[in-house]
Design a protein around this motif. Structure first.
Motif, PDB file in Angstrom:
ATOM      1  N   THR A   1      35.408  59.257  62.691  1.00  0.00           N
ATOM      2  CA  THR A   1      36.453  59.852  62.120  1.00  0.00           C
ATOM      3  C   THR A   1      36.055  59.842  60.378  1.00  0.00           C
ATOM      4  N   ARG A   2      36.460  60.703  59.642  1.00  0.00           N
ATOM      5  CA  ARG A   2      36.832  60.439  58.362  1.00  0.00           C
ATOM      6  C   ARG A   2      38.007  59.751  57.790  1.00  0.00           C
ATOM      7  N   GLY A   3      38.464  59.136  56.688  1.00  0.00           N
ATOM      8  CA  GLY A   3      39.465  58.612  56.430  1.00  0.00           C
ATOM      9  C   GLY A   3      40.919  59.801  56.956  1.00  0.00           C
ATOM     10  N   GLU A   4      40.938  61.091  56.275  1.00  0.00           N
ATOM     11  CA  GLU A   4      42.292  61.441  56.651  1.00  0.00           C
ATOM     12  C   GLU A   4      42.678  61.692  57.740  1.00  0.00           C
ATOM     13  N   GLY A   5      40.719  62.534  58.578  1.00  0.00           N
ATOM     14  CA  GLY A   5      41.148  62.576  59.855  1.00  0.00           C
ATOM     15  C   GLY A   5      41.662  61.517  60.907  1.00  0.00           C
ATOM     16  N   GLY A   6      41.241  59.468  60.170  1.00  0.00           N
ATOM     17  CA  GLY A   6      41.832  58.866  60.911  1.00  0.00           C
ATOM     18  C   GLY A   6      42.575  58.231  61.109  1.00  0.00           C
ATOM     19  N   LEU A   7      44.100  59.324  59.850  1.00  0.00           N
ATOM     20  CA  LEU A   7      45.238  58.273  59.161  1.00  0.00           C
ATOM     21  C   LEU A   7      46.009  59.309  60.185  1.00  0.00           C
ATOM     22  N   ARG A   8      45.690  60.636  60.190  1.00  0.00           N
ATOM     23  CA  ARG A   8      46.185  61.800  61.264  1.00  0.00           C
ATOM     24  C   ARG A   8      45.952  60.779  62.769  1.00  0.00           C
ATOM     25  N   LEU A   9      45.002  60.796  63.139  1.00  0.00           N
ATOM     26  CA  LEU A   9      45.015  60.251  64.350  1.00  0.00           C
ATOM     27  C   LEU A   9      45.074  59.568  64.897  1.00  0.00           C
ATOM     28  N   PHE A  10      45.544  57.891  63.814  1.00  0.00           N
ATOM     29  CA  PHE A  10      46.388  56.721  63.455  1.00  0.00           C
ATOM     30  C   PHE A  10      47.996  57.356  64.097  1.00  0.00           C
ATOM     31  N   ALA A  11      48.843  57.804  63.393  1.00  0.00           N
ATOM     32  CA  ALA A  11      50.050  58.660  64.058  1.00  0.00           C
ATOM     33  C   ALA A  11      50.567  59.150  65.116  1.00  0.00           C
ATOM     34  N   VAL A  12      49.649  60.011  65.278  1.00  0.00           N
ATOM     35  CA  VAL A  12      49.405  59.503  66.662  1.00  0.00           C
ATOM     36  C   VAL A  12      48.994  59.230  68.214  1.00  0.00           C
ATOM     37  N   ALA A  13      47.774  57.886  67.901  1.00  0.00           N
ATOM     38  CA  ALA A  13      47.547  57.006  69.299  1.00  0.00           C
ATOM     39  C   ALA A  13      48.418  55.697  68.496  1.00  0.00           C
ATOM     40  N   GLN A  14      48.463  55.408  67.195  1.00  0.00           N
ATOM     41  CA  GLN A  14      49.157  54.210  67.148  1.00  0.00           C
ATOM     42  C   GLN A  14      48.236  53.348  68.067  1.00  0.00           C
ATOM     43  N   PRO A  15      47.106  52.992  67.827  1.00  0.00           N
ATOM     44  CA  PRO A  15      46.270  51.990  68.268  1.00  0.00           C
ATOM     45  C   PRO A  15      46.586  50.571  67.736  1.00  0.00           C
ATOM     46  N   ASP A  16      46.541  49.582  68.465  1.00  0.00           N
ATOM     47  CA  ASP A  16      46.489  48.005  69.159  1.00  0.00           C
ATOM     48  C   ASP A  16      45.837  47.918  67.855  1.00  0.00           C
ATOM     49  N   ALA A  17      44.931  48.176  67.200  1.00  0.00           N
ATOM     50  CA  ALA A  17      44.081  47.229  66.071  1.00  0.00           C
ATOM     51  C   ALA A  17      43.219  48.319  65.561  1.00  0.00           C
ATOM     52  N   VAL A  18      42.066  48.200  64.593  1.00  0.00           N
ATOM     53  CA  VAL A  18      41.817  49.593  63.352  1.00  0.00           C
ATOM     54  C   VAL A  18      40.017  48.801  63.219  1.00  0.00           C
ATOM     55  N   VAL A  19      39.204  49.096  63.836  1.00  0.00           N
ATOM     56  CA  VAL A  19      38.122  49.200  62.714  1.00  0.00           C
ATOM     57  C   VAL A  19      37.974  49.985  61.765  1.00  0.00           C
ATOM     58  N   LEU A  20      37.229  49.135  60.615  1.00  0.00           N
ATOM     59  CA  LEU A  20      37.543  49.923  59.095  1.00  0.00           C
ATOM     60  C   LEU A  20      36.376  50.399  58.553  1.00  0.00           C
ATOM     61  N   ASP A  21      35.393  50.967  58.261  1.00  0.00           N
ATOM     62  CA  ASP A  21      34.181  51.276  57.743  1.00  0.00           C
ATOM     63  C   ASP A  21      35.048  51.659  55.816  1.00  0.00           C
ATOM     64  N   LEU A  22      34.340  51.136  54.951  1.00  0.00           N
ATOM     65  CA  LEU A  22      34.524  50.902  53.605  1.00  0.00           C
ATOM     66  C   LEU A  22      34.307  52.097  53.160  1.00  0.00           C
ATOM     67  N   VAL A  23      33.312  52.785  53.429  1.00  0.00           N
ATOM     68  CA  VAL A  23      32.802  54.270  52.700  1.00  0.00           C
ATOM     69  C   VAL A  23      32.433  55.096  53.777  1.00  0.00           C
TER      70      VAL A  23
END
Length: 82
Positions: A1-23
């Motif tokens: 997922t792209r960054g902006e979409g990931g932030l929206r998804l995080f707000a809804v799902a509130q996962p226990d952890a995030v795996v993040l790519d920088l690029v």
């Protein structure tokens, strides 16, 4: 997922952890992390950076609050699973 979409998804799902790519296109991993940390739910969420980006000392300091930083090359997949 792209960054902006990931932030929206995080707000809804509130996962226990995030795996993040920088690029990522648009919102890169550094901006994602900054914006995530400014949210109440994301302030303390563990973040594992998994990237192919070569990091300098300043970038590593910027990521200092992350649980760990793993490179995609050289066995990074195994470390990620562990």
């Amino acid at each position: 997922t792209r960054g902006e979409g990931g932030l929206r998804l995080f707000a809804v799902a509130q996962p226990d952890a995030v795996v993040l790519d920088l690029v990522m296109p648009g919102v890169d991993g550094f901006e994602f992390l900054d914006r995530l940390r400014k949210t109440p739910a994301g302030a303390d969420t563990p973040v594992v950076v998994w990237t192919s980006k070569e990091l300098g000392a300043a970038e590593r300091r910027e990521l200092g609050a992350c649980h760990s930083i793993l490179l995609k090359r050289g066995g990074g997949e195994r470390e990620l699973v562990e």
